[in-house]
Scaffold this active site. Structure first.
Site, PDB file in Angstrom:
ATOM      1  N   TYR A 119      46.921  55.027  32.687  1.00 21.26           N
ATOM      2  CA  TYR A 119      47.346  55.557  34.094  1.00 21.26           C
ATOM      3  C   TYR A 119      46.532  56.367  34.765  1.00 21.26           C
ATOM      4  O   TYR A 119      46.412  56.091  36.100  1.00 21.26           O
ATOM      5  CB  TYR A 119      48.168  56.641  33.427  1.00 21.26           C
ATOM      6  CG  TYR A 119      49.136  57.410  34.333  1.00 21.26           C
ATOM      7  CD1 TYR A 119      50.185  56.660  35.194  1.00 21.26           C
ATOM      8  CD2 TYR A 119      48.946  58.850  34.571  1.00 21.26           C
ATOM      9  CE1 TYR A 119      50.871  57.238  36.204  1.00 21.26           C
ATOM     10  CE2 TYR A 119      49.622  59.545  35.494  1.00 21.26           C
ATOM     11  CZ  TYR A 119      50.636  58.671  36.323  1.00 21.26           C
ATOM     12  OH  TYR A 119      51.340  59.553  37.226  1.00 21.26           O
ATOM     13  N   SER A 175      47.372  60.903  41.456  1.00 23.64           N
ATOM     14  CA  SER A 175      47.797  62.006  40.728  1.00 23.64           C
ATOM     15  C   SER A 175      46.548  62.956  40.287  1.00 23.64           C
ATOM     16  O   SER A 175      45.555  62.516  40.218  1.00 23.64           O
ATOM     17  CB  SER A 175      48.348  61.384  39.361  1.00 23.64           C
ATOM     18  OG  SER A 175      48.278  62.203  38.146  1.00 23.64           O
TER      19      SER A 175
HETATM   20  P1  NAD Z   1      60.375  58.074  38.360  1.00 27.25           P
HETATM   21  O1  NAD Z   1      60.340  57.362  37.268  1.00 27.25           O
HETATM   22  O2  NAD Z   1      61.602  59.464  38.437  1.00 27.25           O
HETATM   23  O3  NAD Z   1      60.367  57.355  39.578  1.00 27.25           O
HETATM   24  C1  NAD Z   1      59.817  56.122  40.036  1.00 27.25           C
HETATM   25  C2  NAD Z   1      60.751  55.004  40.333  1.00 27.25           C
HETATM   26  O4  NAD Z   1      59.963  53.784  40.715  1.00 27.25           O
HETATM   27  C3  NAD Z   1      62.019  54.526  39.753  1.00 27.25           C
HETATM   28  O5  NAD Z   1      62.958  54.473  40.289  1.00 27.25           O
HETATM   29  C4  NAD Z   1      61.439  53.076  39.390  1.00 27.25           C
HETATM   30  O6  NAD Z   1      62.614  52.295  39.050  1.00 27.25           O
HETATM   31  C5  NAD Z   1      60.760  52.813  40.606  1.00 27.25           C
HETATM   32  N1  NAD Z   1      59.769  51.456  40.096  1.00 27.25           N
HETATM   33  C6  NAD Z   1      59.185  51.143  39.042  1.00 27.25           C
HETATM   34  N2  NAD Z   1      58.546  50.141  38.958  1.00 27.25           N
HETATM   35  C7  NAD Z   1      58.826  49.470  40.270  1.00 27.25           C
HETATM   36  C8  NAD Z   1      58.607  48.244  40.773  1.00 27.25           C
HETATM   37  N3  NAD Z   1      57.673  47.354  40.146  1.00 27.25           N
HETATM   38  N4  NAD Z   1      58.811  47.975  42.063  1.00 27.25           N
HETATM   39  C9  NAD Z   1      59.551  48.943  42.724  1.00 27.25           C
HETATM   40  N5  NAD Z   1      60.044  50.162  42.267  1.00 27.25           N
HETATM   41  C10 NAD Z   1      59.502  50.485  40.873  1.00 27.25           C
HETATM   42  O7  NAD Z   1      59.031  58.632  38.570  1.00 27.25           O
HETATM   43  P2  NAD Z   1      58.465  60.025  39.491  1.00 27.25           P
HETATM   44  O8  NAD Z   1      57.814  61.105  38.466  1.00 27.25           O
HETATM   45  O9  NAD Z   1      59.170  60.340  40.585  1.00 27.25           O
HETATM   46  O10 NAD Z   1      56.958  59.347  39.936  1.00 27.25           O
HETATM   47  C11 NAD Z   1      56.859  58.817  41.331  1.00 27.25           C
HETATM   48  C12 NAD Z   1      55.306  58.443  41.458  1.00 27.25           C
HETATM   49  O11 NAD Z   1      54.700  59.741  41.290  1.00 27.25           O
HETATM   50  C13 NAD Z   1      54.673  57.698  40.328  1.00 27.25           C
HETATM   51  O12 NAD Z   1      53.694  56.686  41.016  1.00 27.25           O
HETATM   52  C14 NAD Z   1      54.048  58.542  39.569  1.00 27.25           C
HETATM   53  O13 NAD Z   1      52.988  57.882  38.703  1.00 27.25           O
HETATM   54  C15 NAD Z   1      53.505  59.648  40.378  1.00 27.25           C
HETATM   55  N6  NAD Z   1      53.492  61.068  39.795  1.00 27.25           N
HETATM   56  C16 NAD Z   1      54.376  61.570  39.178  1.00 27.25           C
HETATM   57  C17 NAD Z   1      53.816  62.653  38.577  1.00 27.25           C
HETATM   58  C18 NAD Z   1      55.011  63.510  37.728  1.00 27.25           C
HETATM   59  O14 NAD Z   1      54.545  64.459  36.926  1.00 27.25           O
HETATM   60  N7  NAD Z   1      56.276  63.182  37.817  1.00 27.25           N
HETATM   61  C19 NAD Z   1      52.663  63.422  38.665  1.00 27.25           C
HETATM   62  C20 NAD Z   1      51.802  62.672  39.497  1.00 27.25           C
HETATM   63  C21 NAD Z   1      52.130  61.497  39.670  1.00 27.25           C
END
Ligand code: NAD
Length: 257
Positions: free
Chosen positions: A154, A141
């Site tokens: 985080y 991130s």
């Molecule tokens: P989201 O919450 O929409 O999706 C994350 C998914 O991971 C969910 O479906 C959840 O059920 C699954 N998950 C959680 N814990 C789990 C586990 N222990 N085993 C298997 N699956 C699990 O989130 P997103 O925004 O799509 O984020 C995806 C990734 O991107 C994450 O790693 C997040 O840190 C990273 N990220 C997101 C953003 C943002 O702004 N959305 C920015 C930077 C990084």
């Protein structure tokens, strides 16, 4: 068809960025193994892919549980004989400064965001080493690079994922395995919507704060990150090794004033 004939395993593909990436990879010819801890959401991703003629299979596993991850990788190999792409995407938030974060939150965020990259990699890599090919994408991130308020644990995990990516790349370059990291800025997904609700009283104010951190006037979408993941997964990025790819609307390197 940039992933024709490839097998891709995506963790956390039941929502947000993971789901959008699974759909894009399948459109580009990949067979996608959709992992998520939520069966309902994972199956929904698979249904969406199959409805448009793509190939996808759901495998339930918690990425923090060694036995479950081991079984998931073995099931994938039993079904398809190989894994070309591993996208370590699953992750959770954890809002708070260090003095506010409870120990169980700290442990949970570290487990999902960091151990959840280590375990799938541990079991997938030997199969990639055998075939001397593979692309691994680790979800970091842009908070790995910039200090943001109340993101302590985080940010710590995402910084660690970036360091881990570089270390992994050195170990596996001799096996023609590429390991890169994605560094998204703020992307509107259920994850961020939840975070906005917990961290701000006023959602409009929150969106304005996010926009003020970046150069782009648009907010990031899951498609923006999925496109970057496709690039790293495909042979188009064959000369890119151990790199961070920023998908952040200019948040890390731009400054308005
Ligand atoms: P989201 O919450 O929409 O999706 C994350 C998914 O991971 C969910 O479906 C959840 O059920 C699954 N998950 C959680 N814990 C789990 C586990 N222990 N085993 C298997 N699956 C699990 O989130 P997103 O925004 O799509 O984020 C995806 C990734 O991107 C994450 O790693 C997040 O840190 C990273 N990220 C997101 C953003 C943002 O702004 N959305 C920015 C930077 C990084």
């Amino acid at each position: 068809m940039r992933l024709d004939g490839k097998v891709a395993l995506i963790t956390g593909a039941g929502s947000g960025i993971g789901r959008r990436t699974a759909i894009l990879f399948a459109n580009e010819g990949a067979t996608v193994v959709v992992n998520d801890i939520s069966q309902e959401n994972g199956v929904q991703t698979v249904d969406e892919i199959r409805a448009s003629g793509g190939q996808a299979y759901y495998i339930k596993a918690d990425v923090t549980q060694q036995a479950e991850v081991k079984t998931m990788v073995q099931q994938t190999i039993n079904l398809f004989n190989k894994i070309d792409v591993l996208f370590n995407n699953a992750g959770i938030a954890g809002v708070g400064a260090v003095h506010e974060i409870e120990e169980d939150t700290w442990d949970k965020v570290v487990n999902v965001n960091l151990k959840g990259v280590y375990l799938p990699s541990k079991y997938v890599i030997p199969h990639m080493m055998e075939r001397r090919q593979g692309s691994i994408i680790n979800m970091s991130s842009c908070v790995a690079e910039i200090g943001l308020q109340r993101r302590s644990v985080y940010a710590a995990t995402k910084g660690a994922v970036l360091a881990l990516t570089k270390s992994m790349q050195v170990d596996y370059a001799p096996y023609q395995i590429r390991v890169n990291a994605l560094l998204p800025g703020t992307i509107l997904t259920p994850f961020v919507e939840g975070y906005l609700r917990s961290a701000y009283d006023n959602p409009d104010e929150a969106l304005n704060t996010i926009k003020s951190r970046q150069l782009s006037e648009q907010l990031g979408t899951p498609e923006d990150v999925a496109n970057a993941a496709l690039f790293l997964a495909s042979d188009d990025s064959k000369f890119i090794l151990g790199s961070p790819l920023y998908v952040d609307g200019g948040a890390v390197f731009g400054k308005m004033a």
